[in-house]
Design a protein around this motif. Structure first.
Motif, short mmCIF file in Angstrom:
data_model
loop_
_atom_site.label_atom_id
_atom_site.label_comp_id
_atom_site.label_asym_id
_atom_site.label_seq_id
_atom_site.Cartn_x
_atom_site.Cartn_y
_atom_site.Cartn_z
N VAL A 69 -31.12 18.61 -41.59
CA VAL A 69 -29.94 19.17 -42.24
C VAL A 69 -29.10 18.02 -42.80
O VAL A 69 -28.80 17.07 -42.09
N THR A 70 -28.71 18.11 -44.05
CA THR A 70 -27.87 17.07 -44.63
C THR A 70 -26.44 17.22 -44.11
O THR A 70 -26.04 18.30 -43.67
N GLN A 114 -24.72 20.08 -45.84
CA GLN A 114 -25.16 21.38 -45.36
C GLN A 114 -24.52 21.71 -44.01
O GLN A 114 -24.10 22.84 -43.77
N GLU A 115 -24.41 20.72 -43.14
CA GLU A 115 -23.78 20.95 -41.84
C GLU A 115 -22.30 21.28 -42.02
O GLU A 115 -21.77 22.18 -41.35
#
Length: 560
Positions: free
Chosen positions: A280-281, A284-285
């Motif tokens: 997860v980038t 995105q988090e």
């Protein structure tokens, strides 16, 4: 300056960020031969964008003591905006909004501390790439050399000099080395100075960036969600706090003079509860966290990042020692806790002041014995340890608003009420005598690094408050009992004027714009306070205080 042998420079400073550049300016102003060496180049991103009273107060003090008017300009919002960078934001207050999924959102669960324009405000949100570049160039103006895009690959801490070798095989010699290179400190790595593991109790990781299009929180509230606050939330350093973490929102575009559309945003999470997710980038988090917090998410509808997201798995690190033979670690090269409470810049100013006095004497006498710098080391270690207690206690308290609301007051008393008087007293003395000894000994205090480092009653309140909160974390005390103990300690300590309302837990917002409260607090300190507190007010001339307050009131009126 004495020079016991032939070297290229008296002092070499690794890093040309705020700490290294401030020190380089002071040393060069006093005639030292200084070089700043940086593996990168300006402009560059830096964490720590929000000033507090101690940041600006120490900057003004440094400018007065060493006759550097640029520091005094930087020490105020209006001075910095006018003379240095129009892209900085205004900071009229500290704001904390508590979020708890077990209850509906309610602004009754919030705190706001308005920075007093009568005494020293407002503070600023520094767009660090502009500020750091400016201070580095000021250092050059006063005579320091600046070598950018130069990486040091070898450091020889010789008996009589230090030899640096760059990755281009350039050799630079100096009498003393200051490592101000931050967490990637070459000296800390070479000398194995880091605590492994770190001694810090705080556990936080961070993801942060700069964004465009972030909405003022004031504008996204609707209906009954809107409740009055002393100043707009968007003109504060805004902290969205919750069990296990917090989110900063630091706008640079929050006043009529701003030329900067950006807003700094950073999410801090306890990695023991929120480990770094795989695959997860950071962006995105962050967006996933917003989905779980829809009130906060409204601020970010349509907002976009303008730089790559940065992710740091754990922010905390510490060093066993910050001094050694012909070297020291300065500021964030020695350790770091968390951006909460904006203590990083304030600590940097205190460390620069302490080191500059001792280093100038060492250069003059050509004596760099490690014992000369022991007070500086105690200050830096104290700053790290007390900031660790402060932030760790806050993270624990975030689980329950009433517990946080009580501990918030312990912080305010030290940050905004007591230690400010110590700086003010020294400045009045200097203005009267023009003797810089008024500023000496500011780091020779019983409790170095504490928010108020020379007041036993505050130290007692601090220790008891931290102990109560840590007992909550261990399950040995309920949040309700810990809250009651902290409130009792606040009310029995009698170290702040009753007019300020800090001992009343039902009062959540504190408006520093009240002339009546300021005058009442001054009268209390002079006439009715306990003896140790009276001593803090004793050196403050009534006429000088009144003139300062009235001048600041007029300036605030002109700004508005």
């Amino acid at each position: 300056m004495k020079n016991g042998m032939d070297t290229d420079y008296d002092v070499a400073i690794l890093g040309s960020g705020i700490s290294g550049s401030l020190l380089a300016t002071i040393l060069a102003r006093r005639g030292a031969r200084v070089v700043m060496i940086d593996a990168a180049s300006h402009p560059k991103f830096a964490i720590g964008e929000s000033t507090v009273g101690h940041t600006s107060g120490m900057l003004e003090l440094l400018g007065m003591q060493f006759d550097i008017p640029e520091f005094q300009q930087l020490s105020t919002f209006m001075g910095a905006r006018k003379h240095i960078a129009s892209g900085i934001g205004i900071k009229r207050g500290f704001a904390f909004i508590h979020h708890d999924k077990s209850r509906p959102f309610d602004l009754d669960y919030s705190n706001q501390l308005v920075i007093s324009p009568i005494l020293h405000g407002p503070e600023a949100h520094w767009y660090r790439q502009d500020i750091d570049a400016y201070v580095a160039h000021i250092a050059v103006r006063y005579g320091s050399d600046l070598k950018q895009q130069l990486r040091i690959k070898d450091i020889d801490l010789g008996q009589d000099k230090v030899t640096l070798v760059s990755d281009r095989d350039e050799r630079i010699t100096c009498r003393y080395l200051v490592d101000a290179a931050g967490p990637n400190s070459p000296v800390a790595r070479q000398q194995a100075l880091r605590d492994t593991p770190t001694r810090c109790k705080t556990h936080s990781r961070s993801i942060f960036t700069h964004m465009i299009g972030v909405k003022p929180f004031d504008d996204v509230l609707v209906g009954s969600e809107r409740k009055p606050s002393p100043v707009p939330w968007f003109q504060c350093t805004l902290h969205h706090i919750f069990d296990g973490g917090w989110l900063w929102v630091i706008p640079f575009n929050n006043h009529k003079w701003s030329t900067n559309p950006l807003c700094s945003v950073g999410l801090q999470l306890d990695p023991r509860r929120w480990p770094v997710p795989e695959g997860v980038t950071p962006e995105q988090e962050f967006n996933a966290w917003l989905k779980e917090n829809p009130i906060v998410e409204r601020q970010f509808v349509g907002a976009r990042s303008v730089r790559e997201w940065v992710s740091v798995p754990r922010l905390q690190y510490s060093s066993k020692r910050t001094i050694g033979h012909r070297y020291c670690l300065l500021g964030h090269a020695s350790g770091f806790i968390d951006p909460l409470f904006s203590r990083g810049l304030a600590g940097t100013m205190m460390s620069v002041h302490s080191l500059s006095l001792r280093l100038l004497d060492a250069l003059k006498e050509d004596d760099f014995d490690v014992s000369r710098f022991e007070t500086f080391d105690r200050l830096q270690q104290g700053l790290l340890n007390h900031n660790d207690q402060l932030v760790n206690s806050a993270f624990i308290a975030f689980r329950d608003f009433e517990l946080w609301n009580a501990f918030f007051r312990v912080w305010v008393i030290g940050e905004a009420a007591l230690d400010f008087l110590r700086l003010l007293k020294a400045k009045f003395e200097f203005k009267e005598t023009r003797d810089e000894r008024a500023f000496h000994g500011m780091d020779e205090v019983p409790y170095p690094g504490l928010l108020c480092p020379d007041e036993a009653a505050y130290k007692k309140l601090w220790d008891e408050s931290v102990a109560s909160i840590e007992a909550v974390e261990r399950g040995e005390m309920s949040s309700k009992d810990a809250t009651a103990r902290i409130v009792h300690g606040l009310q029995s300590a009698q170290i702040v004027s009753p007019a300020l309302g800090l001992t009343d837990p039902s009062r959540h917002h504190f408006d520093g714009r009240s002339v009546a409260d300021a005058l009442s607090a001054f009268a209390w300190g002079k006439l009715s306070a306990p003896e140790s507190i009276k001593q803090r007010y004793a050196g403050l001339p009534a006429g000088g205080m009144l003139r300062m307050m009235m001048n600041n009131v007029v300036s605030a009126a002109l700004r508005s």
